[in-house]
Write a protein that holds these residues in place. Structure first.
Motif, PDB file in Angstrom:
ATOM      1  N   THR A  57     -11.594  13.025  13.469  1.00 35.56           N
ATOM      2  CA  THR A  57     -11.613  14.218  14.308  1.00 35.56           C
ATOM      3  C   THR A  57     -11.038  15.437  13.601  1.00 35.56           C
ATOM      4  OG1 THR A  57     -11.427  12.837  16.265  1.00 35.56           O
ATOM      5  CG2 THR A  57     -10.891  15.165  16.534  1.00 35.56           C
ATOM      6  N   THR A  58      -9.889  15.299  12.965  1.00 36.85           N
ATOM      7  CA  THR A  58      -9.248  16.443  12.308  1.00 36.85           C
ATOM      8  C   THR A  58     -10.106  16.974  11.169  1.00 36.85           C
ATOM      9  OG1 THR A  58      -7.060  15.617  12.887  1.00 36.85           O
ATOM     10  CG2 THR A  58      -7.175  17.249  11.122  1.00 36.85           C
ATOM     11  N   ASP A  59     -10.550  16.083  10.276  1.00 41.11           N
ATOM     12  CA  ASP A  59     -11.374  16.523   9.150  1.00 41.11           C
ATOM     13  C   ASP A  59     -12.658  17.185   9.625  1.00 41.11           C
ATOM     14  OD1 ASP A  59      -9.477  15.567   7.427  1.00 41.11           O
ATOM     15  OD2 ASP A  59     -10.680  13.918   6.636  1.00 41.11           O
ATOM     16  N   TYR A  71      -6.111  25.840   6.189  1.00 37.73           N
ATOM     17  CA  TYR A  71      -5.178  24.722   6.076  1.00 37.73           C
ATOM     18  C   TYR A  71      -5.170  23.965   7.390  1.00 37.73           C
ATOM     19  CZ  TYR A  71      -3.192  26.262   1.667  1.00 37.73           C
ATOM     20  OH  TYR A  71      -3.017  26.595   0.352  1.00 37.73           O
ATOM     21  N   GLU A  72      -5.057  22.646   7.274  1.00 40.57           N
ATOM     22  CA  GLU A  72      -4.903  21.826   8.474  1.00 40.57           C
ATOM     23  C   GLU A  72      -3.573  22.188   9.119  1.00 40.57           C
ATOM     24  OE1 GLU A  72      -4.251  17.157   9.556  1.00 40.57           O
ATOM     25  OE2 GLU A  72      -5.535  17.631   7.845  1.00 40.57           O
ATOM     26  N   ARG A  73      -3.589  22.346  10.416  1.00 40.46           N
ATOM     27  CA  ARG A  73      -2.361  22.661  11.135  1.00 40.46           C
ATOM     28  C   ARG A  73      -2.445  22.045  12.524  1.00 40.46           C
ATOM     29  NH1 ARG A  73      -5.819  26.678  10.694  1.00 40.46           N
ATOM     30  NH2 ARG A  73      -6.231  28.108  12.395  1.00 40.46           N
ATOM     31  N   ASN A  74      -1.329  22.018  13.188  1.00 37.69           N
ATOM     32  CA  ASN A  74      -1.246  21.418  14.507  1.00 37.69           C
ATOM     33  C   ASN A  74      -1.832  22.380  15.528  1.00 37.69           C
ATOM     34  OD1 ASN A  74      -0.665  19.722  16.578  1.00 37.69           O
ATOM     35  ND2 ASN A  74       1.541  20.080  16.563  1.00 37.69           N
ATOM     36  N   ILE A  75      -3.018  22.052  16.022  1.00 35.89           N
ATOM     37  CA  ILE A  75      -3.714  22.915  16.975  1.00 35.89           C
ATOM     38  C   ILE A  75      -4.265  22.055  18.108  1.00 35.89           C
ATOM     39  CG2 ILE A  75      -4.392  24.689  15.297  1.00 35.89           C
ATOM     40  CD1 ILE A  75      -7.157  23.238  15.280  1.00 35.89           C
ATOM     41  N   SER A  76      -4.729  22.691  19.136  1.00 37.59           N
ATOM     42  CA  SER A  76      -5.410  21.994  20.226  1.00 37.59           C
ATOM     43  C   SER A  76      -6.906  22.013  19.917  1.00 37.59           C
ATOM     44  CB  SER A  76      -5.120  22.685  21.562  1.00 37.59           C
ATOM     45  OG  SER A  76      -5.885  22.073  22.579  1.00 37.59           O
ATOM     46  N   ALA A  77      -7.344  21.032  19.124  1.00 37.64           N
ATOM     47  CA  ALA A  77      -8.743  20.990  18.678  1.00 37.64           C
ATOM     48  C   ALA A  77      -9.704  20.927  19.864  1.00 37.64           C
ATOM     49  CB  ALA A  77      -8.961  19.804  17.742  1.00 37.64           C
ATOM     50  N   ASP A  78      -9.363  20.157  20.893  1.00 42.26           N
ATOM     51  CA  ASP A  78     -10.247  20.033  22.058  1.00 42.26           C
ATOM     52  C   ASP A  78     -10.419  21.375  22.765  1.00 42.26           C
ATOM     53  OD1 ASP A  78     -10.627  17.353  21.592  1.00 42.26           O
ATOM     54  OD2 ASP A  78      -9.089  16.703  23.017  1.00 42.26           O
ATOM     55  N   ARG A  79      -9.321  22.098  22.934  1.00 45.95           N
ATOM     56  CA  ARG A  79      -9.390  23.392  23.616  1.00 45.95           C
ATOM     57  C   ARG A  79     -10.227  24.396  22.816  1.00 45.95           C
ATOM     58  NH1 ARG A  79      -4.038  26.214  24.368  1.00 45.95           N
ATOM     59  NH2 ARG A  79      -4.952  28.169  23.786  1.00 45.95           N
ATOM     60  N   VAL A  96     -14.280  37.016   1.235  1.00 45.68           N
ATOM     61  CA  VAL A  96     -12.855  36.715   1.117  1.00 45.68           C
ATOM     62  C   VAL A  96     -12.367  35.946   2.341  1.00 45.68           C
ATOM     63  CG1 VAL A  96     -12.386  38.732  -0.326  1.00 45.68           C
ATOM     64  CG2 VAL A  96     -12.104  38.901   2.140  1.00 45.68           C
ATOM     65  N   SER A  97     -11.271  35.212   2.134  1.00 41.81           N
ATOM     66  CA  SER A  97     -10.648  34.462   3.218  1.00 41.81           C
ATOM     67  C   SER A  97      -9.188  34.239   2.859  1.00 41.81           C
ATOM     68  CB  SER A  97     -11.360  33.114   3.399  1.00 41.81           C
ATOM     69  OG  SER A  97     -10.828  32.410   4.503  1.00 41.81           O
ATOM     70  N   HIS A  98      -8.366  34.030   3.878  1.00 42.93           N
ATOM     71  CA  HIS A  98      -6.980  33.661   3.619  1.00 42.93           C
ATOM     72  C   HIS A  98      -6.507  32.717   4.708  1.00 42.93           C
ATOM     73  CE1 HIS A  98      -5.368  36.320   6.779  1.00 42.93           C
ATOM     74  NE2 HIS A  98      -6.288  37.179   6.380  1.00 42.93           N
ATOM     75  N   SER A  99      -5.583  31.850   4.330  1.00 44.20           N
ATOM     76  CA  SER A  99      -4.983  30.905   5.268  1.00 44.20           C
ATOM     77  C   SER A  99      -3.625  30.526   4.706  1.00 44.20           C
ATOM     78  CB  SER A  99      -5.864  29.657   5.409  1.00 44.20           C
ATOM     79  OG  SER A  99      -5.309  28.746   6.344  1.00 44.20           O
ATOM     80  N   GLY A 100      -2.621  30.511   5.551  1.00 43.85           N
ATOM     81  CA  GLY A 100      -1.279  30.219   5.065  1.00 43.85           C
ATOM     82  C   GLY A 100      -0.902  31.195   3.973  1.00 43.85           C
ATOM     83  N   SER A 101      -0.486  30.677   2.828  1.00 43.10           N
ATOM     84  CA  SER A 101      -0.092  31.548   1.712  1.00 43.10           C
ATOM     85  C   SER A 101      -1.198  31.705   0.675  1.00 43.10           C
ATOM     86  CB  SER A 101       1.162  30.987   1.041  1.00 43.10           C
ATOM     87  OG  SER A 101       0.864  29.736   0.433  1.00 43.10           O
ATOM     88  N   ALA A 102      -2.425  31.247   1.008  1.00 46.42           N
ATOM     89  CA  ALA A 102      -3.528  31.291   0.039  1.00 46.42           C
ATOM     90  C   ALA A 102      -4.526  32.387   0.388  1.00 46.42           C
ATOM     91  CB  ALA A 102      -4.237  29.946  -0.017  1.00 46.42           C
ATOM     92  N   PHE A 103      -4.974  33.091  -0.646  1.00 44.43           N
ATOM     93  CA  PHE A 103      -6.038  34.087  -0.555  1.00 44.43           C
ATOM     94  C   PHE A 103      -7.161  33.617  -1.459  1.00 44.43           C
ATOM     95  CE2 PHE A 103      -8.295  37.674  -2.411  1.00 44.43           C
ATOM     96  CZ  PHE A 103      -8.615  38.452  -1.303  1.00 44.43           C
TER      97      PHE A 103
END
Length: 197
Positions: A126-128, A99-107, A77-84
């Motif tokens: 980079t994001t994908d 879900y893609e979200r605004n994060i510090s990918a490098d960190r 199982v997994s969940h992200s945002g409003s999805a299970f």
């Protein structure tokens, strides 16, 4: 409201079934945490009589009263945002959605990714590539049953011959990775996806 596909928990099949529920917290608003996850597992499987257990690392597995081994069905199982999401299969399996979200990918990459993985991310979108690798890492950790400890160890997910990854996006663009074991000559199983609320 019922999901679009009810699957039996115990049967033999070469197909994996992925159940995706949106706005999952509103389905059972009186529940939270493990109680909510357990209720969602039963709903996805269409088996209210299913008993949900967890390994020491927290990986869920299911048994049904009166059935000893459930014919070797496995879940993740997994969940992200409003999805299970729940994946059921005939073999050990790991699933992650993000879900893609605004994060510090490098960190995050510096903390959890190997140099080879960071180079892979930098070589394309980079994001994908970041979310593809992150969902793979989480799916692999669920496949092995080690959980987040596997991710924290900073082991490379690239070039692993003992597992196979199926990467795709759900209909709303959510990143998804499925991890299964590999045996020489075996092809990936088909994944049937059902969406519901």
């Amino acid at each position: 409201m019922s999901i679009s596909c009810h699957a039996f928990l115990c049967y033999n099949s070469d197909m994996m079934r992925l159940h995706v529920l949106y706005d999952y917290k509103g389905i059972y608003p009186e529940l939270s945490g493990k109680a909510l996850t357990d209720a969602l597992i039963r709903r996805c499987l269409g088996r209210e009589d299913a008993h949900i257990y967890r390994t020491e690392q927290g990986k869920p597995y299911v048994r049904v009263s009166g059935e000893e081994d459930c014919a070797g069905r496995y879940i993740s199982v997994s969940h992200s945002g409003s999805a299970f999401a729940l994946l059921e299969a005939d073999e050990e399996v790991g699933l992650d959605i993000q879900y893609e979200r605004n994060i510090s990918a490098d960190r995050i990459a510096d903390r959890f990714f190997t140099q080879k993985e960071k180079e892979y991310i930098a070589a394309g979108n980079t994001t994908d590539r970041f979310f593809q690798l992150w969902t793979r890492k989480e799916a692999y950790s669920k496949y092995t049953g080690a959980g987040i400890e596997q991710v924290v160890k900073k082991e490379s997910i690239l070039g692993r011959s003992e597992v196979c990854f199926t990467d795709f996006q759900l209909k709303d663009g959510c990143f998804c990775s499925v991890c299964t074991g590999t045996e020489e000559g075996n092809q990936k199983d088909e994944i049937q996806i059902s969406y519901g609320k």
